[in-house]
Scaffold this motif. Structure first.
Motif, PDB file in Angstrom:
ATOM      1  N   GLY A  60      15.705   6.354 -15.053  1.00  0.00           N
ATOM      2  CA  GLY A  60      16.576   7.388 -14.783  1.00  0.00           C
ATOM      3  C   GLY A  60      16.746   8.527 -15.660  1.00  0.00           C
ATOM      4  O   GLY A  60      17.020   9.536 -15.404  1.00  0.00           O
ATOM      5  N   ASP A  61      16.646   7.997 -17.062  1.00  0.00           N
ATOM      6  CA  ASP A  61      16.886   8.967 -18.052  1.00  0.00           C
ATOM      7  C   ASP A  61      15.857  10.353 -18.010  1.00  0.00           C
ATOM      8  O   ASP A  61      14.757   9.917 -17.525  1.00  0.00           O
ATOM      9  CB  ASP A  61      16.604   8.297 -19.459  1.00  0.00           C
ATOM     10  N   ILE A  62      16.045  11.340 -18.343  1.00  0.00           N
ATOM     11  CA  ILE A  62      15.065  12.370 -18.547  1.00  0.00           C
ATOM     12  C   ILE A  62      15.019  12.777 -19.919  1.00  0.00           C
ATOM     13  O   ILE A  62      15.918  13.194 -20.648  1.00  0.00           O
ATOM     14  CB  ILE A  62      15.744  13.625 -18.000  1.00  0.00           C
ATOM     15  N   ILE A  63      13.471  12.586 -20.619  1.00  0.00           N
ATOM     16  CA  ILE A  63      13.335  12.886 -21.923  1.00  0.00           C
ATOM     17  C   ILE A  63      12.944  14.405 -21.985  1.00  0.00           C
ATOM     18  O   ILE A  63      12.113  14.943 -21.184  1.00  0.00           O
ATOM     19  CB  ILE A  63      12.241  12.002 -22.209  1.00  0.00           C
ATOM     20  N   THR A  64      13.997  15.132 -22.496  1.00  0.00           N
ATOM     21  CA  THR A  64      13.584  16.601 -22.623  1.00  0.00           C
ATOM     22  C   THR A  64      13.100  17.113 -23.889  1.00  0.00           C
ATOM     23  O   THR A  64      12.619  18.378 -23.890  1.00  0.00           O
ATOM     24  CB  THR A  64      15.046  17.360 -22.491  1.00  0.00           C
ATOM     25  N   SER A  65      12.974  16.210 -24.837  1.00  0.00           N
ATOM     26  CA  SER A  65      12.485  16.642 -26.094  1.00  0.00           C
ATOM     27  C   SER A  65      11.827  15.429 -27.050  1.00  0.00           C
ATOM     28  O   SER A  65      12.474  14.589 -27.071  1.00  0.00           O
ATOM     29  CB  SER A  65      13.352  17.467 -27.110  1.00  0.00           C
ATOM     30  N   ILE A  66      10.736  15.607 -27.618  1.00  0.00           N
ATOM     31  CA  ILE A  66      10.170  14.541 -28.390  1.00  0.00           C
ATOM     32  C   ILE A  66       9.640  15.034 -29.821  1.00  0.00           C
ATOM     33  O   ILE A  66       8.857  16.072 -29.755  1.00  0.00           O
ATOM     34  CB  ILE A  66       8.637  13.940 -27.666  1.00  0.00           C
TER      35      ILE A  66
END
Length: 85
Positions: free
Chosen positions: A36-42
């Motif tokens: 459910g987490d949203i990865i917004t930056s790597i």
């Protein structure tokens, strides 16, 4: 041996990746990623495709962690993803 990222993601419209599944004991689990987490930056880059996370993880040098920004419950947090063997 190959490091195990251990996460299944899907791209969102626009940008970002939704975490679908995290394997126990994986690098993603140790980084605290949850379904459910949203990865917004790597590492400062906005991910457009699911392959972006795996590519960044594999290209990271040994001992070089990736900074991941995750949106969860309306809050953003930074976590560190490190290769595990």
């Amino acid at each position: 041996a190959q490091a195990t990222l251990g996460v299944e993601v899907r791209p969102l419209r626009g940008a970002g990746l939704e975490v679908i599944r995290v394997l126990p004991g994986s690098s993603a689990a140790r980084a605290g990623l949850l379904s459910g987490d949203i990865i917004t930056s790597i590492d400062g880059q906005v991910p457009q495709r699911a392959a972006a996370l795996a590519r960044a993880y594999q290209q990271a040098g040994d001992g070089r962690p990736l900074a991941i920004v995750v949106a969860r419950g309306g809050q953003h947090r930074v976590t560190v993803l490190e290769k595990s063997w």
